[in-house]
Write an enzyme that holds these catalytic residues in place. Structure first.
Site, PDB file in Angstrom:
ATOM      1  N   LYS A 173     -13.211  -3.833  -3.514  1.00 43.53           N
ATOM      2  CA  LYS A 173     -12.954  -3.494  -2.103  1.00 43.53           C
ATOM      3  C   LYS A 173     -13.072  -1.986  -1.913  1.00 43.53           C
ATOM      4  O   LYS A 173     -12.290  -1.223  -2.483  1.00 43.53           O
ATOM      5  CB  LYS A 173     -11.556  -3.958  -1.673  1.00 43.53           C
ATOM      6  CG  LYS A 173     -11.270  -3.639  -0.212  1.00 43.53           C
ATOM      7  CD  LYS A 173      -9.855  -4.033   0.187  1.00 43.53           C
ATOM      8  CE  LYS A 173      -9.592  -3.650   1.634  1.00 43.53           C
ATOM      9  NZ  LYS A 173      -8.163  -3.599   1.947  1.00 43.53           N
ATOM     10  N   ASP A 178     -34.017  -0.370  34.399  1.00 50.02           N
ATOM     11  CA  ASP A 178     -33.150   0.013  35.525  1.00 50.02           C
ATOM     12  C   ASP A 178     -33.896  -0.023  36.858  1.00 50.02           C
ATOM     13  O   ASP A 178     -33.389  -0.526  37.862  1.00 50.02           O
ATOM     14  CB  ASP A 178     -32.610   1.435  35.321  1.00 50.02           C
ATOM     15  CG  ASP A 178     -31.450   1.475  34.344  1.00 50.02           C
ATOM     16  OD1 ASP A 178     -30.789   0.444  34.171  1.00 50.02           O
ATOM     17  OD2 ASP A 178     -31.215   2.552  33.759  1.00 50.02           O
ATOM     18  N   HIS A 199      -9.669   3.413  -0.666  1.00 49.17           N
ATOM     19  CA  HIS A 199      -9.761   3.744   0.758  1.00 49.17           C
ATOM     20  C   HIS A 199      -9.900   5.239   0.945  1.00 49.17           C
ATOM     21  O   HIS A 199      -9.216   6.007   0.275  1.00 49.17           O
ATOM     22  CB  HIS A 199      -8.499   3.283   1.500  1.00 49.17           C
ATOM     23  CG  HIS A 199      -8.179   1.835   1.300  1.00 49.17           C
ATOM     24  ND1 HIS A 199      -7.620   1.356   0.139  1.00 49.17           N
ATOM     25  CD2 HIS A 199      -8.367   0.767   2.103  1.00 49.17           C
ATOM     26  CE1 HIS A 199      -7.476   0.044   0.239  1.00 49.17           C
ATOM     27  NE2 HIS A 199      -7.919  -0.343   1.414  1.00 49.17           N
ATOM     28  N   ARG A 212       0.832  -1.200   0.000  1.00 49.50           N
ATOM     29  CA  ARG A 212       0.000   0.000   0.000  1.00 49.50           C
ATOM     30  C   ARG A 212       0.874   1.260   0.000  1.00 49.50           C
ATOM     31  O   ARG A 212       1.699   1.441   0.910  1.00 49.50           O
ATOM     32  CB  ARG A 212      -0.899  -0.018   1.247  1.00 49.50           C
ATOM     33  CG  ARG A 212      -1.960   1.051   1.254  1.00 49.50           C
ATOM     34  CD  ARG A 212      -3.158   0.737   0.363  1.00 49.50           C
ATOM     35  NE  ARG A 212      -3.988  -0.328   0.883  1.00 49.50           N
ATOM     36  CZ  ARG A 212      -4.506  -1.299   0.108  1.00 49.50           C
ATOM     37  NH1 ARG A 212      -4.256  -1.346  -1.183  1.00 49.50           N
ATOM     38  NH2 ARG A 212      -5.268  -2.232   0.631  1.00 49.50           N
ATOM     39  N   LYS A 251     -30.938   8.330  26.488  1.00 46.54           N
ATOM     40  CA  LYS A 251     -32.092   7.707  27.151  1.00 46.54           C
ATOM     41  C   LYS A 251     -33.383   8.503  26.961  1.00 46.54           C
ATOM     42  O   LYS A 251     -34.456   7.917  26.871  1.00 46.54           O
ATOM     43  CB  LYS A 251     -31.805   7.498  28.644  1.00 46.54           C
ATOM     44  CG  LYS A 251     -30.794   6.384  28.892  1.00 46.54           C
ATOM     45  CD  LYS A 251     -30.627   6.116  30.371  1.00 46.54           C
ATOM     46  CE  LYS A 251     -29.734   4.902  30.593  1.00 46.54           C
ATOM     47  NZ  LYS A 251     -29.723   4.462  31.966  1.00 46.54           N
TER      48      LYS A 251
END
Ligand code: NAP
Length: 534
Positions: free
Chosen positions: A158, A350, A132, A61, A309
């Site tokens: 790829k 919880d 990439h 590479r 949450k």
């Protein structure tokens, strides 16, 4: 079947052969020989490919594509050729799309050593054309993939980019499914882990996993041990149900270890992943919508933690789902479940976990909580769930907090919604002999400040009174508060109990099966002990 390739940075023939042998033992199918730093020894490459314990991908590479080779292209291509000309051919040769497109000379040279429709020599090496992007999703992602698909010599596409969000993984899954050729589509970085672990579910050609944590050749590659043992690689198929913990940060969550082990224990076809989603409702909404709407993922549930949450409640409401009444009162939910018809529900495991952990220590069911006096120490997120749970079961709750106004807001808001009366006192009025049950919902005493306690208890402080003392902190497993309480004769409950019980309740909601609670507890305790903090 999707293969696991272990990348090996080649610095010497012997070290690379040793690493290849280790890759076999770890269960890899291939090794990727990264010869970026080994181009001065072309005569050793064919012997390396021949003697490696596994079939090889050969890659050199260049720095301009994120690798370590900084020489000229002529040398690079001749080194790749040299690796292909021994008695054993590499299984794959990886060449960057950009280099392949740029030069007819490179295409011609590579064409001599890989299998393609016009090949006349007995060549079996498959050409991977790769691209990439370490900064993010390339704008022309689809053009790059199409160019690879259109190149006659390209046998494997790829495409790899750095994930900014969960939605990037979904795009990778779609790419794999849509291509006419075998495809590797992976996302780098923490947010890209699902693309690596679920590559097999979507039929990718291969995924990459390292021998050691520091051996990654691209950000976010898991170790092969984690891929196989933690993330159930060998059990994942096209129909595997997907779960995870949604939060930020999530990389240190114990959720994957306990839920994946539990799935394995009961033979449930599921996998549980860390799912990092950036703070804010916008990020939550777009990421979770992309995740849930990709039907082929088979998402059945998720744990939801800080900072999402509240966002879970809003999301489920917006999508017409069901929100558990007490989760609405608490103002936070930690569990998302999706039923067979696609309906969403949000609940909070919880508070039930906290109540049941205390009841188990008292040897009673929840009806035994009525009339008990409960001192809740702290007024943050965990305290909200604990206050709601005890007050709903007719206990007399007093909140002790450093910032009294914050406690008063919690008590008043809760009182307005539920009609229950919750008292408020400053933290410095807390005494060990004033309540039947104490619940510490502050971080006082948590690692690394293990010498601290919100309520010192001397051996003679209780004068025959023996309250139940519950510390929601789970690291360390036994805090100073619990140690002193135990030595004064109190029943004690560790935060581990609450943590395990909230996870067990999620497991049952999602699978309809009883959770292997002892196994889950063992894993949590083992991980806490291994971290050396307890
Ligand atoms: P939070 O929302 O930040 O609330 C923290 C509370 O602790 C606040 O009331 C705060 O008081 C008080 N506090 C913090 N530092 C203090 C100090 N030095 N002296 C006095 N009071 C202090 O946190 P949370 O999400 O509720 O979490 C609280 C604890 O619960 C965590 O530390 C963790 O150990 C535990 N936990 C356990 C589980 C489990 O499953 N077992 C799960 C999650 C969390 P002020 O209002 O005055 O700031």
């Amino acid at each position: 079947m999707t293969k696991i390739a272990v990348p090996i940075t080649v610095l010497s023939l012997d070290d690379a052969l040793r690493d290849a042998a280790a890759a076999v033992r770890a269960g890899a199918d291939l090794v990727e020989l990264r010869i970026d730093r080994f181009t001065d020894h072309p005569e050793q490459l064919a012997p390396l490919v021949e003697r490696a314990a596994l079939p090889c991908i050969v890659t050199c590479r260049p720095t301009w594509e994120g690798g370590a080779y900084d020489g000229d292209e002529t040398t690079r291509i001749s080194v790749l050729e040299a690796a292909c000309l021994g008695p054993r051919q590499p299984a794959y040769l990886d060449v960057e799309l950009a280099a392949y497109q740029r030069s007819a000379n490179i295409r011609q040279k590579i064409g001599l050593v890989v299998d393609h429709p016009g090949q006349v020599r007995p060549v079996t090496t498959k050409l991977i054309l790769s691209s990439h992007d370490f900064d993010g999703r390339p704008v022309e992602l689809h053009e790059r993939v199409r160019a690879m698909a259109d190149a006659p010599a390209c046998r494997v596409i790829k495409i790899v980019w750095t994930a900014q969000s969960l939605a990037d993984n979904v795009e990778a899954f779609r790419l794999i499914a849509d291509q006419p050729k075998p495809t590797i589509a992976l996302c780098m970085g923490e947010a890209g882990l699902p693309s690596r672990v679920l590559a097999g579910k979507f039929g990718a050609e291969l995924t990459f996993a390292t021998l050691a944590r520091d051996a990654a050749t691209a950000p976010g590659q898991p170790t092969i041990r984690d891929l196989k043992d933690l993330y159930r690689w060998d059990a994942i198929g096209a129909a595997t149900r997907v779960y995870g913990v949604i939060g930020d940060p999530v990389s240190h969550s114990m959720g994957p270890a306990i839920h994946n082990a539990a799935f394995g224990e009961v033979g449930h076809d599921g996998v549980y992943l860390p799912l990092r989603v950036r703070p804010g409702y916008g990020a939550f909404e777009s990421d979770i919508a992309a995740w849930l709407d990709h039907d082929e993922l088979h998402v059945v549930g998720a744990s939801v933690t800080i900072p999402h949450k509240q966002n879970l409640l809003r999301f489920v409401r917006d999508r017409g789902g069901r929100v558990e009444a007490l989760a609405e009162t608490i103002g936070a939910a930690n569990t998302l479940a999706i039923d067979g018809g696609g309906a969403l529900s949000a609940s909070n495991t919880d508070y039930a976990a906290a109540l049941d952990a205390v009841c188990a220590a008292m040897g009673t069911d929840r009806s035994g909580l009525a009339g008990k006096t409960v001192a809740v120490i702290g007024a943050g997120g965990v305290a909200r769930a604990v206050v709601a749970g005890f007050a709903q079961h007719d206990a007399n709750v007093t909140i002790y907090n450093r910032t009294v106004e914050r406690a008063r807001e919690l008590a008043d808001g809760f009182g307005r919604q539920s009609g229950a009366t919750v008292l408020v006192k400053p933290l410095d009025q807390l005494r060990a002999d004033g309540a039947d049950i104490y619940v510490n919902c502050t971080p006082i005493g948590m690692h690394p400040n293990t010498g601290e306690t919100p309520m010192p208890i001397g051996d003679n402080d209780l004068a025959g009174h023996a309250p139940v003392i519950f510390d929601t902190i789970y690291n360390p497993i036994e805090t100073r508060l619990l140690r002193e309480a135990r030595s004064a004769g109190c029943k004690t409950v560790s935060g581990v109990e609450m943590f395990v019980r909230q996870a067990a309740a999620q497991f049952t909601l999602w699978t309809g099966q009883p959770a292997p609670v002892d196994l889950m507890r063992r894993i949590v305790e083992q991980r806490l002990n291994d971290s050396g903090n307890t």
